[in-house]
Design an enzyme around this catalytic site. Structure first.
Site, PDB file in Angstrom:
ATOM      1  N   HIS A  95     -45.082  -6.821   2.466  1.00 51.80           N
ATOM      2  CA  HIS A  95     -45.045  -6.546   3.902  1.00 51.80           C
ATOM      3  C   HIS A  95     -46.395  -6.151   4.493  1.00 51.80           C
ATOM      4  CE1 HIS A  95     -40.740  -6.913   4.507  1.00 51.80           C
ATOM      5  NE2 HIS A  95     -40.530  -6.188   3.427  1.00 51.80           N
ATOM      6  N   ARG A 135     -45.533  -4.721  -5.710  1.00 49.23           N
ATOM      7  CA  ARG A 135     -44.477  -5.569  -5.160  1.00 49.23           C
ATOM      8  C   ARG A 135     -45.135  -6.836  -4.637  1.00 49.23           C
ATOM      9  NH1 ARG A 135     -40.047  -3.523  -0.822  1.00 49.23           N
ATOM     10  NH2 ARG A 135     -41.893  -3.142   0.479  1.00 49.23           N
ATOM     11  N   ASP A 187     -53.440  -9.093 -14.203  1.00 52.22           N
ATOM     12  CA  ASP A 187     -54.821  -9.136 -14.706  1.00 52.22           C
ATOM     13  C   ASP A 187     -55.685  -8.061 -14.051  1.00 52.22           C
ATOM     14  OD1 ASP A 187     -54.238 -11.201 -16.402  1.00 52.22           O
ATOM     15  OD2 ASP A 187     -55.281 -12.755 -15.262  1.00 52.22           O
ATOM     16  N   GLU A 189     -31.478  -7.357  -2.540  1.00 54.61           N
ATOM     17  CA  GLU A 189     -31.560  -7.109  -1.108  1.00 54.61           C
ATOM     18  C   GLU A 189     -30.729  -8.092  -0.280  1.00 54.61           C
ATOM     19  OE1 GLU A 189     -35.742  -5.625  -0.013  1.00 54.61           O
ATOM     20  OE2 GLU A 189     -36.132  -7.197  -1.496  1.00 54.61           O
ATOM     21  N   ASP A 219     -32.310  -4.225   3.847  1.00 54.31           N
ATOM     22  CA  ASP A 219     -32.171  -5.675   3.884  1.00 54.31           C
ATOM     23  C   ASP A 219     -30.731  -6.098   3.600  1.00 54.31           C
ATOM     24  OD1 ASP A 219     -34.748  -7.234   4.348  1.00 54.31           O
ATOM     25  OD2 ASP A 219     -35.421  -5.712   2.950  1.00 54.31           O
TER      26      ASP A 219
END
Length: 264
Positions: free
Chosen positions: A47, A72, A86, A151, A177
């Protein structure tokens, strides 16, 4: 260099843990979250407009403070997962997982052979070669955490098959959600949403996969604890900072208000 994942150990032991979402692209703030005592932080690439260089610095900040940092990502995209791992993330959070196939993609992108097909690189995760590649592969397969967020109604319906995917370490509920998916947007405490959360929780217990809950009122955390839930996501730094700043200003405005004159 990749370190032992304290969050995974706590989840395995059933120790209560508390985390925040990091929405403000500032490594200094991530470091503050760690020194404030939070057990884990989720850096949000779903987001926010945070760039990957900032993510890498934020991961260093979390390491400095001894806190587990997850990222996330926008979805089960192997290239994005590869780059954040990584960079030093100790795990990934995959939003809106609605099928076992999406869960398998996330696990495969996060683990090395024979558990997955993550691309091979060295760099800071191996201490720039301090840890040999084969030793790193074994450590990464043990320590990297893969969390899925449920969600959507489709995810609720498919929860048993999602939990059956080997390598899923944590389930995170997404009631806001879910409220939209159930036709009651913005009502995470609606009875249909709560019923869905209860179903997710019972299936997680049966599968032996820990659930991370997101308490939204004063009673929910006690209710979750009674259900054996020990992991809690308790807000994001953006909202907490805004409320703290607003409260701080309000306190000083009250202190500076004119004193009432006797007799008036």
């Amino acid at each position: 260099m990749l370190r032992p994942n304290k969050l995974k150990r706590a989840l395995e032991a059933g120790t209560p843990v508390f985390g925040l979402i990091n929405s403000v692209p500032a490594p200094l703030l991530v470091e503050m979250i760690g020194y404030a005592g939070y057990d884990f932080v989720i850096l949000d690439l779903e987001h926010t407009c945070m760039n990957l260089e900032t993510v890498e610095h934020a991961l260093r900040a979390a390491e400095c403070a001894g806190m587990t940092a997850l990222v996330r990502v926008p979805g089960p995209n192997a290239q994005v997962i590869l780059r954040v791992l990584d960079a030093g993330a100790q795990g990934v959070v995959i939003p809106h997982v609605s099928s076992a196939e999406e869960a398998r993609l996330a696990v495969s992108a996060s683990r090395y052979h024979p558990l997955g097909s993550r691309g091979i690189s060295g760099g800071r995760t191996t201490g720039f070669g301090t840890l040999g590649l084969k030793d790193y592969f074994a450590l990464a397969n043990k320590e990297i955490l893969v969390a899925v967020m449920i969600e959507d109604r489709a995810g609720v319906d498919a929860i048993d098959s999602i939990l059956a995917v080997p390598g899923i370490d944590l389930v995170i509920e997404g009631a806001v959600d879910l409220s939209q998916s159930f036709g009651v947007p913005g009502e995470p405490l609606h009875h249909d949403v709560l019923a869905a959360l209860g179903h997710i929780a019972s299936c997680s217990r049966a599968a032996g996969v820990p659930l991370c809950a997101v308490p939204r009122d004063d009673h929910q955390i006690a209710e979750w604890r009674q259900q054996g839930v020990n992991a809690f996501l308790i807000g994001d730094d953006r909202g907490i900072a805004f409320r703290a700043l607003k409260s701080h200003l309000g306190d000083w405005r009250n202190k500076s208000a004119p004193l009432s004159t006797p007799g008036n």
